[in-house]
Design a protein around this motif. Structure first.
Motif, mmCIF file in Angstrom:
data_model
loop_
_atom_site.group_PDB
_atom_site.id
_atom_site.type_symbol
_atom_site.label_atom_id
_atom_site.label_comp_id
_atom_site.label_asym_id
_atom_site.label_seq_id
_atom_site.Cartn_x
_atom_site.Cartn_y
_atom_site.Cartn_z
ATOM 1 N N LYS A 216 -29.525 10.781 23.483
ATOM 2 C CA LYS A 216 -29.474 12.043 24.230
ATOM 3 C C LYS A 216 -30.067 11.938 25.633
ATOM 4 O O LYS A 216 -30.728 12.843 26.135
ATOM 5 C CB LYS A 216 -30.139 13.154 23.431
ATOM 6 N N ILE A 217 -29.810 10.789 26.257
ATOM 7 C CA ILE A 217 -30.229 10.537 27.632
ATOM 8 C C ILE A 217 -28.959 10.389 28.464
ATOM 9 O O ILE A 217 -28.076 9.612 28.106
ATOM 10 C CB ILE A 217 -31.075 9.238 27.734
ATOM 11 N N LYS A 218 -28.875 11.141 29.556
ATOM 12 C CA LYS A 218 -27.687 11.065 30.409
ATOM 13 C C LYS A 218 -27.787 9.834 31.314
ATOM 14 O O LYS A 218 -28.728 9.711 32.108
ATOM 15 C CB LYS A 218 -27.566 12.313 31.271
ATOM 16 N N CYS B 70 -25.484 2.317 28.721
ATOM 17 C CA CYS B 70 -24.999 3.703 28.725
ATOM 18 C C CYS B 70 -24.832 4.237 27.304
ATOM 19 O O CYS B 70 -25.198 5.379 27.011
ATOM 20 C CB CYS B 70 -23.676 3.801 29.481
ATOM 21 N N GLU B 71 -24.300 3.412 26.417
ATOM 22 C CA GLU B 71 -24.121 3.822 25.023
ATOM 23 C C GLU B 71 -25.466 4.064 24.345
ATOM 24 O O GLU B 71 -25.627 5.038 23.602
ATOM 25 C CB GLU B 71 -23.317 2.771 24.262
ATOM 26 N N LEU B 72 -26.425 3.191 24.596
ATOM 27 C CA LEU B 72 -27.762 3.386 24.037
ATOM 28 C C LEU B 72 -28.386 4.682 24.562
ATOM 29 O O LEU B 72 -29.013 5.427 23.807
ATOM 30 C CB LEU B 72 -28.668 2.201 24.383
ATOM 31 N N ALA B 73 -28.212 4.922 25.850
ATOM 32 C CA ALA B 73 -28.751 6.150 26.442
ATOM 33 C C ALA B 73 -28.121 7.379 25.780
ATOM 34 O O ALA B 73 -28.831 8.266 25.303
ATOM 35 C CB ALA B 73 -28.504 6.163 27.946
ATOM 36 N N VAL C 101 -31.246 6.362 35.489
ATOM 37 C CA VAL C 101 -30.453 5.865 36.605
ATOM 38 C C VAL C 101 -30.442 4.341 36.482
ATOM 39 O O VAL C 101 -31.493 3.711 36.532
ATOM 40 C CB VAL C 101 -31.033 6.302 37.964
ATOM 41 N N ILE C 102 -29.250 3.782 36.282
ATOM 42 C CA ILE C 102 -29.098 2.340 36.073
ATOM 43 C C ILE C 102 -28.518 1.727 37.334
ATOM 44 O O ILE C 102 -27.429 2.076 37.760
ATOM 45 C CB ILE C 102 -28.170 2.063 34.868
ATOM 46 N N CYS C 103 -29.279 0.824 37.919
ATOM 47 C CA CYS C 103 -28.852 0.148 39.140
ATOM 48 C C CYS C 103 -28.955 -1.355 38.914
ATOM 49 O O CYS C 103 -30.045 -1.927 38.983
ATOM 50 C CB CYS C 103 -29.725 0.583 40.308
#
Length: 142
Positions: free
Chosen positions: A131-133, A124-127, A96-98
Motif C-alpha cells: 500500500k505504498i504508491k 514497484c510491485e513490492l511497494a 520515489v524510485i530513482c
C-alpha cells in the motif's frame, strides 16, 4: 613453496569476501531506520542523486516528513535487495524510485536493460503490495 603460493591466494580471497560482506549496504541506514520516531510520508530511494538531496536541503525533507535512502553508486539490484528494510519497513505513503544510471554505467558489471526494468518493476510491485504508491523517476542520460 606451496605455502608461499597458497597464503597470498587465501589473503586475496578473504579480502574479496570482506569487501562483499554487505554488498547492498544495509548498514548505511540501519541506525536511522531504527531511530525514526514517526512514519515518513515519502521515502526517496535511489543512487547518488537521491543520496545528496536530504543534505542539500535538510529543512525541506524535515518540514515535509520526507526521508532519503539513496546510496551513491548503487545499482537497481542493490536497491531491490534493501527495499524491504529501507522502504517497506518504514511504511511511507509514497516511494520515489530513482535508479538505472549506475546500471547503464555498469557500476556492478553488465546488466541488460530488461533486467534493469525487472528490478524497477519488482520495487514497484513490492511497494503496491504494501500500500505504498511508487513514483518512478526517469533515468538521467548516461
Amino acid at each position: 613453496m606451496k605455502k608461499i603460493i597458497i597464503l597470498p591466494l587465501l589473503f586475496l580471497a578473504l579480502t574479496v569476501m570482506a569487501e562483499q560482506k554487505d554488498w547492498a549496504q544495509f548498514y548505511r541506514y540501519e541506525g536511522k531506520n531504527d531511530s525514526l520516531t514517526h512514519q515518513p510520508t515519502v521515502v526517496f530511494m535511489g543512487n547518488s542523486i537521491t543520496d545528496c538531496w536530504p543534505d542539500a536541503n535538510p529543512a525541506f525533507f524535515a518540514d515535509n516528513n520526507f526521508v532519503g535512502r539513496g546510496i551513491s553508486g548503487q545499482v537497481s539490484s542493490q536497491m531491490l535487495v534493501r527495499f524491504q528494510e529501507d522502504v517497506i519497513s518504514l511504511q511511507p505513503k509514497v516511494v520515489v524510485i530513482c535508479c538505472g544510471t549506475n546500471d547503464i554505467a555498469q557500476n556492478n558489471g553488465y546488466i541488460s536493460l530488461e533486467h534493469i526494468l525487472m528490478n524497477i518493476k519488482s520495487m514497484c510491485e513490492l511497494a503496491r503490495a504494501n500500500k505504498i504508491k511508487p513514483v518512478v523517476c526517469s533515468t538521467l542520460p548516461a
